[in-house]
Design a protein around this motif. Structure first.
Motif, PDB file in Angstrom:
ATOM      1  N   GLN A 170      -0.857  -1.636 -13.131  1.00  0.00           N
ATOM      2  CA  GLN A 170      -1.153  -0.534 -14.046  1.00  0.00           C
ATOM      3  C   GLN A 170      -2.290  -0.900 -15.001  1.00  0.00           C
ATOM      4  OE1 GLN A 170       2.821   0.229 -15.617  1.00  0.00           O
ATOM      5  NE2 GLN A 170       2.712   2.258 -14.697  1.00  0.00           N
ATOM      6  N   LYS A 171      -2.263  -2.098 -15.506  1.00  0.00           N
ATOM      7  CA  LYS A 171      -3.306  -2.546 -16.428  1.00  0.00           C
ATOM      8  C   LYS A 171      -4.665  -2.580 -15.727  1.00  0.00           C
ATOM      9  CE  LYS A 171      -4.551  -6.276 -19.571  1.00  0.00           C
ATOM     10  NZ  LYS A 171      -4.175  -7.573 -20.121  1.00  0.00           N
ATOM     11  N   LEU A 172      -4.694  -3.112 -14.516  1.00  0.00           N
ATOM     12  CA  LEU A 172      -5.936  -3.139 -13.756  1.00  0.00           C
ATOM     13  C   LEU A 172      -6.461  -1.725 -13.518  1.00  0.00           C
ATOM     14  CD1 LEU A 172      -5.042  -5.898 -11.138  1.00  0.00           C
ATOM     15  CD2 LEU A 172      -6.705  -6.100 -13.009  1.00  0.00           C
ATOM     16  N   ASN A 173      -5.563  -0.807 -13.183  1.00  0.00           N
ATOM     17  CA  ASN A 173      -5.959   0.572 -12.939  1.00  0.00           C
ATOM     18  C   ASN A 173      -6.494   1.232 -14.206  1.00  0.00           C
ATOM     19  OD1 ASN A 173      -4.736   3.707 -12.638  1.00  0.00           O
ATOM     20  ND2 ASN A 173      -6.002   2.910 -10.978  1.00  0.00           N
ATOM     21  N   ARG A 174      -5.848   0.996 -15.333  1.00  0.00           N
ATOM     22  CA  ARG A 174      -6.328   1.556 -16.607  1.00  0.00           C
ATOM     23  C   ARG A 174      -7.712   1.032 -16.962  1.00  0.00           C
ATOM     24  NH1 ARG A 174      -0.819   1.097 -18.211  1.00  0.00           N
ATOM     25  NH2 ARG A 174      -1.214  -0.989 -19.007  1.00  0.00           N
ATOM     26  N   ASN A 175      -8.023  -0.175 -16.494  1.00  0.00           N
ATOM     27  CA  ASN A 175      -9.326  -0.780 -16.763  1.00  0.00           C
ATOM     28  C   ASN A 175     -10.366  -0.427 -15.704  1.00  0.00           C
ATOM     29  OD1 ASN A 175      -8.724  -2.075 -19.221  1.00  0.00           O
ATOM     30  ND2 ASN A 175      -7.656  -3.689 -18.124  1.00  0.00           N
ATOM     31  N   GLY A 176     -10.065   0.561 -14.866  1.00  0.00           N
ATOM     32  CA  GLY A 176     -11.055   1.080 -13.937  1.00  0.00           C
ATOM     33  C   GLY A 176     -10.957   0.605 -12.504  1.00  0.00           C
ATOM     34  N   MET A 177     -10.014  -0.264 -12.183  1.00  0.00           N
ATOM     35  CA  MET A 177      -9.892  -0.749 -10.811  1.00  0.00           C
ATOM     36  C   MET A 177      -9.018   0.207  -9.994  1.00  0.00           C
ATOM     37  SD  MET A 177      -8.497  -4.400  -9.388  1.00  0.00           S
ATOM     38  CE  MET A 177      -9.942  -5.281  -9.956  1.00  0.00           C
ATOM     39  N   THR A 178      -9.462   0.470  -8.775  1.00  0.00           N
ATOM     40  CA  THR A 178      -8.659   1.277  -7.862  1.00  0.00           C
ATOM     41  C   THR A 178      -7.601   0.385  -7.226  1.00  0.00           C
ATOM     42  OG1 THR A 178     -10.505   2.752  -7.402  1.00  0.00           O
ATOM     43  CG2 THR A 178      -8.719   2.695  -5.779  1.00  0.00           C
ATOM     44  N   VAL A 179      -6.362   0.852  -7.254  1.00  0.00           N
ATOM     45  CA  VAL A 179      -5.258   0.098  -6.664  1.00  0.00           C
ATOM     46  C   VAL A 179      -4.629   0.976  -5.587  1.00  0.00           C
ATOM     47  CG1 VAL A 179      -3.020  -0.982  -7.087  1.00  0.00           C
ATOM     48  CG2 VAL A 179      -4.822  -1.114  -8.825  1.00  0.00           C
ATOM     49  N   LEU A 180      -4.523   0.448  -4.389  1.00  0.00           N
ATOM     50  CA  LEU A 180      -3.892   1.156  -3.282  1.00  0.00           C
ATOM     51  C   LEU A 180      -2.633   0.393  -2.908  1.00  0.00           C
ATOM     52  CD1 LEU A 180      -3.978   3.308  -1.023  1.00  0.00           C
ATOM     53  CD2 LEU A 180      -5.271   1.644   0.310  1.00  0.00           C
ATOM     54  N   MET A 181      -1.504   1.096  -2.914  1.00  0.00           N
ATOM     55  CA  MET A 181      -0.245   0.455  -2.575  1.00  0.00           C
ATOM     56  C   MET A 181       0.485   1.348  -1.579  1.00  0.00           C
ATOM     57  SD  MET A 181       2.988  -0.664  -4.981  1.00  0.00           S
ATOM     58  CE  MET A 181       3.283   0.976  -5.606  1.00  0.00           C
ATOM     59  N   MET A 182       0.948   0.765  -0.508  1.00  0.00           N
ATOM     60  CA  MET A 182       1.758   1.499   0.461  1.00  0.00           C
ATOM     61  C   MET A 182       3.180   0.965   0.355  1.00  0.00           C
ATOM     62  SD  MET A 182      -0.819   1.714   3.675  1.00  0.00           S
ATOM     63  CE  MET A 182       0.164   2.925   4.534  1.00  0.00           C
ATOM     64  N   THR A 183       4.153   1.880   0.270  1.00  0.00           N
ATOM     65  CA  THR A 183       5.529   1.447   0.091  1.00  0.00           C
ATOM     66  C   THR A 183       6.511   2.478   0.623  1.00  0.00           C
ATOM     67  OG1 THR A 183       7.145   0.681  -1.532  1.00  0.00           O
ATOM     68  CG2 THR A 183       5.674   2.417  -2.251  1.00  0.00           C
ATOM     69  N   HIS A 184       7.691   2.012   0.959  1.00  0.00           N
ATOM     70  CA  HIS A 184       8.815   2.885   1.289  1.00  0.00           C
ATOM     71  C   HIS A 184       9.742   3.004   0.087  1.00  0.00           C
ATOM     72  CE1 HIS A 184       8.152   3.239   5.641  1.00  0.00           C
ATOM     73  NE2 HIS A 184       7.669   2.007   5.556  1.00  0.00           N
ATOM     74  N   ASP A 185       9.454   2.255  -0.967  1.00  0.00           N
ATOM     75  CA  ASP A 185      10.287   2.194  -2.168  1.00  0.00           C
ATOM     76  C   ASP A 185       9.869   3.288  -3.147  1.00  0.00           C
ATOM     77  OD1 ASP A 185      11.584   1.567  -4.530  1.00  0.00           O
ATOM     78  OD2 ASP A 185      11.110  -0.572  -4.441  1.00  0.00           O
ATOM     79  N   THR A 186      10.692   4.325  -3.283  1.00  0.00           N
ATOM     80  CA  THR A 186      10.328   5.434  -4.160  1.00  0.00           C
ATOM     81  C   THR A 186      10.241   5.007  -5.621  1.00  0.00           C
ATOM     82  OG1 THR A 186      12.636   6.162  -4.220  1.00  0.00           O
ATOM     83  CG2 THR A 186      11.182   7.246  -2.640  1.00  0.00           C
ATOM     84  N   ALA A 187      11.018   4.011  -6.020  1.00  0.00           N
ATOM     85  CA  ALA A 187      10.937   3.520  -7.402  1.00  0.00           C
ATOM     86  C   ALA A 187       9.566   2.903  -7.661  1.00  0.00           C
ATOM     87  CB  ALA A 187      12.038   2.501  -7.675  1.00  0.00           C
ATOM     88  N   ALA A 188       9.038   2.165  -6.702  1.00  0.00           N
ATOM     89  CA  ALA A 188       7.702   1.587  -6.850  1.00  0.00           C
ATOM     90  C   ALA A 188       6.650   2.686  -6.818  1.00  0.00           C
ATOM     91  CB  ALA A 188       7.445   0.564  -5.754  1.00  0.00           C
ATOM     92  N   ALA A 189       6.848   3.692  -5.988  1.00  0.00           N
ATOM     93  CA  ALA A 189       5.889   4.795  -5.880  1.00  0.00           C
ATOM     94  C   ALA A 189       5.767   5.576  -7.182  1.00  0.00           C
ATOM     95  CB  ALA A 189       6.294   5.725  -4.741  1.00  0.00           C
TER      96      ALA A 189
END
Length: 50
Positions: A5-24
């Motif tokens: 989240q911190k990286l994303n707030r600082n402008g980095m694109t983060v791509l995450m694939m998951t089956h975990d709805t809590a993580a999503a």
């Protein structure tokens, strides 16, 4: 998750694939993929209605 989240707030694109709805829930944009096909997209923070 906090680091991503911190990286994303600082402008980095983060791509995450998951089956975990809590993580999503941490995402700001979700794309539901089923059998390799895009089945819906959501810009909010909930995956419930995709």
């Amino acid at each position: 998750m906090e680091l991503l989240q911190k990286l994303n707030r600082n402008g980095m694109t983060v791509l995450m694939m998951t089956h975990d709805t809590a993580a999503a829930e941490y995402g700001t944009r979700m794309i539901h993929v089923e059998d390799g096909k895009n089945c819906g997209e959501r810009g909010g923070l909930s995956f419930d209605n995709v």
